[in-house]
Motif scaffolding. Sequence first.
Motif, PDB file in Angstrom:
ATOM      1  N   ARG A 141      35.272  48.534  34.924  1.00  0.00           N
ATOM      2  CA  ARG A 141      35.721  47.236  34.444  1.00  0.00           C
ATOM      3  C   ARG A 141      36.603  46.576  35.502  1.00  0.00           C
ATOM      4  N   MET A 142      36.364  45.293  35.707  1.00  0.00           N
ATOM      5  CA  MET A 142      37.319  44.551  36.519  1.00  0.00           C
ATOM      6  C   MET A 142      38.330  43.946  35.565  1.00  0.00           C
ATOM      7  N   ASP A 143      39.502  44.544  35.565  1.00  0.00           N
ATOM      8  CA  ASP A 143      40.525  44.102  34.621  1.00  0.00           C
ATOM      9  C   ASP A 143      41.014  42.710  34.952  1.00  0.00           C
ATOM     10  N   ASN A 144      41.163  42.453  36.231  1.00  0.00           N
ATOM     11  CA  ASN A 144      41.631  41.117  36.597  1.00  0.00           C
ATOM     12  C   ASN A 144      41.306  40.800  38.039  1.00  0.00           C
ATOM     13  N   LEU A 145      41.155  39.530  38.279  1.00  0.00           N
ATOM     14  CA  LEU A 145      40.849  39.025  39.610  1.00  0.00           C
ATOM     15  C   LEU A 145      41.678  37.757  39.757  1.00  0.00           C
ATOM     16  N   THR A 146      42.511  37.711  40.789  1.00  0.00           N
ATOM     17  CA  THR A 146      43.446  36.590  40.920  1.00  0.00           C
ATOM     18  C   THR A 146      43.352  35.976  42.310  1.00  0.00           C
ATOM     19  N   LEU A 147      43.317  34.666  42.324  1.00  0.00           N
ATOM     20  CA  LEU A 147      43.398  33.935  43.584  1.00  0.00           C
ATOM     21  C   LEU A 147      44.624  33.043  43.505  1.00  0.00           C
ATOM     22  N   GLY A 148      45.498  33.183  44.508  1.00  0.00           N
ATOM     23  CA  GLY A 148      46.719  32.378  44.479  1.00  0.00           C
ATOM     24  C   GLY A 148      46.912  31.619  45.778  1.00  0.00           C
ATOM     25  N   TYR A 149      47.690  30.581  45.695  1.00  0.00           N
ATOM     26  CA  TYR A 149      48.024  29.817  46.888  1.00  0.00           C
ATOM     27  C   TYR A 149      49.505  29.505  46.850  1.00  0.00           C
ATOM     28  N   SER A 150      50.191  29.875  47.923  1.00  0.00           N
ATOM     29  CA  SER A 150      51.632  29.647  47.950  1.00  0.00           C
ATOM     30  C   SER A 150      51.940  28.398  48.762  1.00  0.00           C
ATOM     31  N   VAL A 151      52.557  27.466  48.097  1.00  0.00           N
ATOM     32  CA  VAL A 151      53.006  26.244  48.772  1.00  0.00           C
ATOM     33  C   VAL A 151      54.455  26.512  49.108  1.00  0.00           C
ATOM     34  N   LYS A 152      54.700  26.926  50.353  1.00  0.00           N
ATOM     35  CA  LYS A 152      56.046  27.417  50.622  1.00  0.00           C
ATOM     36  C   LYS A 152      56.964  26.289  51.036  1.00  0.00           C
ATOM     37  N   GLN A 153      58.195  26.440  50.615  1.00  0.00           N
ATOM     38  CA  GLN A 153      59.262  25.613  51.151  1.00  0.00           C
ATOM     39  C   GLN A 153      59.023  24.114  51.031  1.00  0.00           C
TER      40      GLN A 153
ATOM     41  N   TYR B  70      46.037  36.125  52.989  1.00  0.00           N
ATOM     42  CA  TYR B  70      45.648  35.457  54.219  1.00  0.00           C
ATOM     43  C   TYR B  70      46.379  34.134  54.261  1.00  0.00           C
ATOM     44  N   LYS B  71      47.241  34.023  55.260  1.00  0.00           N
ATOM     45  CA  LYS B  71      48.111  32.855  55.328  1.00  0.00           C
ATOM     46  C   LYS B  71      48.728  32.603  53.961  1.00  0.00           C
ATOM     47  N   ASN B  72      48.478  31.444  53.394  1.00  0.00           N
ATOM     48  CA  ASN B  72      49.124  31.141  52.124  1.00  0.00           C
ATOM     49  C   ASN B  72      48.297  31.559  50.914  1.00  0.00           C
ATOM     50  N   PHE B  73      47.154  32.145  51.190  1.00  0.00           N
ATOM     51  CA  PHE B  73      46.305  32.549  50.069  1.00  0.00           C
ATOM     52  C   PHE B  73      46.507  34.015  49.738  1.00  0.00           C
ATOM     53  N   ASP B  74      46.390  34.323  48.490  1.00  0.00           N
ATOM     54  CA  ASP B  74      46.380  35.736  48.124  1.00  0.00           C
ATOM     55  C   ASP B  74      45.264  35.982  47.116  1.00  0.00           C
ATOM     56  N   LEU B  75      44.651  37.121  47.278  1.00  0.00           N
ATOM     57  CA  LEU B  75      43.535  37.481  46.410  1.00  0.00           C
ATOM     58  C   LEU B  75      43.746  38.930  45.986  1.00  0.00           C
ATOM     59  N   SER B  76      43.755  39.160  44.695  1.00  0.00           N
ATOM     60  CA  SER B  76      43.955  40.539  44.264  1.00  0.00           C
ATOM     61  C   SER B  76      43.058  40.846  43.081  1.00  0.00           C
TER      62      SER B  76
ATOM     63  N   SER C 277      60.981  21.320  49.893  1.00  0.00           N
ATOM     64  CA  SER C 277      62.410  21.135  49.623  1.00  0.00           C
ATOM     65  C   SER C 277      63.014  22.396  49.004  1.00  0.00           C
ATOM     66  N   LYS C 278      62.872  23.472  49.751  1.00  0.00           N
ATOM     67  CA  LYS C 278      63.462  24.772  49.438  1.00  0.00           C
ATOM     68  C   LYS C 278      62.832  25.475  48.240  1.00  0.00           C
ATOM     69  N   ALA C 279      61.858  24.858  47.632  1.00  0.00           N
ATOM     70  CA  ALA C 279      61.247  25.510  46.492  1.00  0.00           C
ATOM     71  C   ALA C 279      60.077  26.361  46.948  1.00  0.00           C
ATOM     72  N   ASN C 280      60.005  27.554  46.383  1.00  0.00           N
ATOM     73  CA  ASN C 280      58.814  28.380  46.579  1.00  0.00           C
ATOM     74  C   ASN C 280      57.867  28.091  45.432  1.00  0.00           C
ATOM     75  N   ILE C 281      56.685  27.662  45.766  1.00  0.00           N
ATOM     76  CA  ILE C 281      55.740  27.367  44.699  1.00  0.00           C
ATOM     77  C   ILE C 281      54.472  28.143  44.948  1.00  0.00           C
ATOM     78  N   ARG C 282      53.982  28.775  43.921  1.00  0.00           N
ATOM     79  CA  ARG C 282      52.696  29.454  44.039  1.00  0.00           C
ATOM     80  C   ARG C 282      51.870  29.078  42.823  1.00  0.00           C
ATOM     81  N   VAL C 283      50.636  28.726  43.088  1.00  0.00           N
ATOM     82  CA  VAL C 283      49.725  28.475  41.966  1.00  0.00           C
ATOM     83  C   VAL C 283      48.626  29.534  42.026  1.00  0.00           C
ATOM     84  N   TYR C 284      48.117  29.880  40.886  1.00  0.00           N
ATOM     85  CA  TYR C 284      47.096  30.924  40.878  1.00  0.00           C
ATOM     86  C   TYR C 284      46.150  30.763  39.706  1.00  0.00           C
ATOM     87  N   ALA C 285      45.020  31.390  39.870  1.00  0.00           N
ATOM     88  CA  ALA C 285      44.047  31.453  38.776  1.00  0.00           C
ATOM     89  C   ALA C 285      43.598  32.896  38.644  1.00  0.00           C
ATOM     90  N   THR C 286      43.481  33.345  37.421  1.00  0.00           N
ATOM     91  CA  THR C 286      43.115  34.750  37.155  1.00  0.00           C
ATOM     92  C   THR C 286      41.979  34.792  36.144  1.00  0.00           C
TER      93      THR C 286
END
Lengths: 993, 500
Positions: free
Chosen positions: A929-941, A863-869, A943-952
């Motif tokens: 079993r829930m093997d993994n649960l991840t929430l990420g946030y992409s800080v896009k662009q 969702y927008k810059n967030f990802d949840l898997s 200065s041209k850098a793609n940055i994503r932070v996440y917690a699992t």
Amino acid sequence: QSKVVTGKVTSAEDGASLPGVNILEKGTSNGTVTDSNGQYSISVTDNATLIFSFIGYKSQEVIVGSQSAVNLTLQVDVTSLSEVVVVGYGQQEKKDVTGVVATVDSKSFNKGAIVSPDMLMTGKVAGVQISPSDGQPGSGSSIRIRGGTSINASNEPLYVVDGIPVVSDGTAAGRNPLNFINTNDIETFTVLKDASAAAIYGSRAANGVILITTKRGKSGTPTLSYDGFVSVGTVAKKYDVFNADQFRSIVTYYAPQNLKYMGNPEAADVADRAYDTNWQNQIFQTAVGQSHNLSLSGGTDKTNYRISLGHLQQDGIIKTSYTKKTNIGVNFSQLALDDALKIDVNVKGAVTEDFYSADVIGAAISYDPSHPVYDAKSPFGGYYEYYDSIGGKRVPKVNSPNNPVSSLMQSQDVGSVLRSLGNLQLDYKVKVVPGLRFNVNLGYDVTRGQRKQFLPSTLKAENSPDTGKVVIQNPYKNSMLFEGYINYTRDLKSIKSKVDVTGGYSWQSFYAENHGYTATQLSTNIYGYNNPGVARKTIPFDPLSTTAIPSLGENRLISFFGRVNYAYDERFLLTVNLRRDGSTRFGPNNKWGTFPSAAVGWRIANENFMQNQNIFSDLKLRAGYGITGNQDIGNFRYLGTYTPSDPQANYQFGSAYYTTIRPSGYDTNLQWEQTASSNIGLDFGVLQGRLSGSIEVYQKNTDKLLFTRAVAPGANLTNTILTNIGKVQNKGIELTLDAVAISTTNLTWNVGFNAAYNTNKITQLDGNNDPDFPGYAAGDNISGGVGNKVEILRVGQPVNAFYVFEHKTGPDGKPVNDNLGAEDKTNMYVDQNNDGIINEKDLRPFHRPAPRVLMGLTSQLNYKNFDLSFTLRANLGNYVYNNVASNSTFQRAGDAFRPLNLITNSLRANYYTPQYFSDFYVENASFLRMDNLTLGYSVKQISKANIRVYATVQNAFVITKYSGLDPEVSVSGIDNNLYPRARTFVFGVHIGL
Amino acid sequence: DVVFTDPAAYKQSLAKVYAGLAIGGQSSGDGNSDISGIDGGFSQYIRMYFNLQELPTDEAVIGWNDGTIQTLHFQNWTSQSEFINAMFNRVYFQVSMANEFLRQTTDDLLATRGVTDAMKADIKQYRAEVRFLRALSYWHGLDMFGSIPLVPETNPIGTDAPGQPAGGKQDVFNYIESELLAVEPDLGKPKTMEYARVDQASAWMLLAKLYLNAETYIGAEKYTESLTYLNKIIASNAYTLDPVYGNLFLADNHKSPEIIFPVAFDGTYTKTYGGTTFLAHAAVGGDKMKPSDYGIDGGWAGLRVTANIVNLFAPADGRGNFYTDGQSKDIPSTPNTSFNQGYAHPKFQNVSSTGAPGSNTTFADTDFPMFRLGDVYLMYAEAVLRGGSGGDAGTALGYVNQLRVRAYGNTNGNLQASDLTLSFIIDERGRELSWECHRRTDLVRFGLLTVSDNSDPRAIWPWKGGESAAGKQTQAFRNVFPIPSAALTANTKLKQNDGY
């Protein structure tokens, strides 16, 4: 009303512009395509919705609204039909594949602090069970693809890394031989499940093949990326044991004579004599880990490259244990000779280091909580230990338990492995004959390891009679590969046919050795394992004289293989494979084995009658049959060999001690185990491909089973012999579904689901099917007694069915108690044969360790810059023998040597004497079993850098009825003080430049 | 064959046939086991032989829960018992090792390998010893399993093995007898061989045992033949009674003048968890016994005796080596409940006659006396009492009284001629030869192992039958063990023993 909308379409994968993207105004025939720069312009009505579609990408709908510019990033569609999949010796378009091939690519890998590559795909592929052997950091796994086919040969699949079939059996120096692969370097796993896909690997393919492809550079500006995380692991669950007061009352009740051993009688102050030590808290720790990966990739239209560096460090949740690895990987590819020749060079190298903590779980459960951890007067490194006073000296009390903290902290056991794998691949297109190419692949795989163990003389267990011990092992392996094949592809439009023919030759050698020595009676502890020269006794061990026959010596495999793919009119597909393998593991009469397979496919969706329907976007029916083999049995099994005795296993004549030599038993007619498998599958896509999937039905019949059977008395040089006898059958159904549940500009939700059902049955074990023969005792020895086994191999039963008494249930709903050791077991157990006595004839097969149903559910929500898997995984119908519980009976409190604590779960049955063969301990270990649960946030662009932070969160939760720590206990199905699995929290960042 | 380019390989192969009795596998502590399906040390030959010869009798109970081990004392074993299977497999492992040795040492093969004449002479003797060892294991097989297959060494490896011979036990008996008679001239004269190698006295002793039990095996009386060979042993004058009874079972018993055929153990060079290591450790347990008194690093809290055996001993009889402190004579609960029920019997120890501990406190140095002169004397008396000719009651009384004098340290225990009866013999064998793996064979010969026709109370002992501390009689078919089910499956020509 109309307006012009412009914009640019780029690929989510690498940000490159996408030319040729179809853009359609929804509900109209108004459309356009993007130009070579990915730019487009279209005139639309107000409130229009645009549909963007492009082969290999997921379609997206965008509501234009008031926008005049719509820039869009298209997501790669992993389920796309035009996807190219890696198959043995080449690639194939997925739409043309007739075998059962499943691919998991890096986008859908499991997230988290993952050390072992195979854990990336756990739960992602239908019918593939990946069971980590335990919770040690970086521990190895057992993988079963569609159930095990063999009993005494290996059941592990063949791994092929970038075209090199690799040795995946471990060495003494590392937990998992596959850990040398950097998980960040892996692009895809491709699982070849059925014979028609796997038969190209012939004699090694009976358990399926896993192809691992690593990432390559792409043409374009250089990309530098960093991936890193820190992780914190905690103990997910501990055993509930009695505390000191509770334990004291148990000892008082059952074994008052043992009360004198409780507490610390050495303490001066009476008040200090009572402790309440929680031993589990003493051995567990919070496991910290970190990982850093840098990769640089780029290239031109002629050249591309990717270089990666990685370092990972992961502590275990038991103190002292850890794993570390440092990887380097280089991929380079170059086009030469006017683009006719493609040169690929891959080199991977890794140094892994594993620290093995002493095996202390059992001791931490059973060690008397009334004792302190430390004892200032103790000669055992300052740790409290049981002792006898002899001549004013404390000597270890034999057969008493060891202080787990002492064992843990005083012993050192570290293995390090350097492994490198690489290949040079040349692919030459013959320009004068379009479609003809030659491919040559030269590869190597070298492993050099060292395992160093040091047990100081201050360890109670080492204190007498040998004082201290150093064990050094130096495993070494290498494998060389030469392969070449010719491929000819031709599109014969006039007869609506496509042919793709491959023929090749392969030569691969495997060499392995392990030498080392044991040094005892150390004169000092100060050098640790570094100077065994201080030992008064050194015993070199010659691998020839140990059972490690498979680990010494060389074996070679020479093969010819061929494949024909034929497609008619994009509707009918035919694949024929043939491989002929020659192995040095078999005698002259049986060196060569032939492994054919054939499969047909019918792309129903391309039939005329399907053109006027809009339910199915894809429909393909497949059927295949083939024979694959298994030769994973070790060398020299068909030959008579002699085994010399150790210096400590000699025999005395006169006053001299003679080395003895023993001729070993053998079967000159040993040959390949063969698995004939058939598969029928249906691939489908509905809702314009938003829901796609496949259904597979298969049967695998293994014949000439490599099985260690009893020998007719005196007929050979041993009482059991590995020979080809018996049959095993596996049958099952698999379902795979992939759905694009939601796809809008801001919100996408992809769900993948797979389920598999497998049954396994022994259909023949011996030449004669004697109905009175109960079968062969099987499985690992349980802890308790010597050589007790609770599983059986019996005709008509699954492999390793549990074999136990049926326990009667009392009126209170609990199993009938044994009343302090009375022998009359007829009260407790059902007399199956009604002969009035309870003996081993009353044991019966009861469930099995292998799950009947495997399920996996993967969800990815953006969702927008967030990802949840997350990944959810379930095994159903798997049973576990709870050996921790079966050992924990009140007799332990009255142990002849020292009282031993119990798990509180012992109150459930209240047994005094152990009832090892009771079905009460065979528990349903089905789980979710829930093997993994991840929430990420992409800080896009930025200065041209793609940055994503996440917690699992890894191993977020397990739902199960199983009463032990963890229902997943490796394929053996016996839960005995396994290293527990951690619950791990991971915080990570990805930076791409 | 490459192995035999080194002439030392012949003696190393010979050593393996001997070592098959002493150690369970090719590495220290019975690793790399000779037989599979069971732990190497756990299934070591002498340990299995002890389990099957002693646990079903009044001489021993064991405190453990390993698999079906309790069924041995309870006499409710089945053909699936892993212990019975292991014993059977050990017997046939010895047979196959012996057969392979014989195949590898034929005159033709030796000629092609260019073996020297001196070596050929040695090998001739080796072959005789190997055939003796094969006969010994066949005898164990006959005694424990009845009719068993005889596998000729001419059968190539991996070919079909025969079932039981057509003539059953008679054929097995005849074969063992003919083999022993055939090798007798090639064996060394008594006491002329290296220690632990067999000589003619071993063959004579085995013949005497075969004949003494002939009634059990083939229903024919051969007591005269038994006496013939017992006399040869005695006449050789090579053996004398060890002056100190207890020294026969200590770490330096290789010095004993009494032992005819030992199975050699060594705490440094022959490390096994079976054999005397097992006998020394398993006999020690409880709070009071000090392992260091027996030269071991710890007790395994396993073996004790029933009250029947304790009651055989007069207080003055020095052979009654029981540890009673903290132990009860009775066994009210099942034998696996507590080591403290039943007296401990630390007969085999890992200390020397001077009290020094063995070379290793985990693995015993003590050799196992398979055949010894004391047994010869008792067999002599028994054969005479059973009507064999070639001996006389007076001599028999003299031999028995030699044992009594040694046991009592004086003549107080001596017998009168009228005391020397078969009933006395079975009890005296219990006293003199306890835990030396004779008891089951003896009780069968005396009709006391399972049922007793004359309601002899000696046929009842605690926990016999598996139902109560009082014990009960069991069915006569249990005088032999069943053919293991694994063997029946592997060779369908094999027939199960009656009753199983």
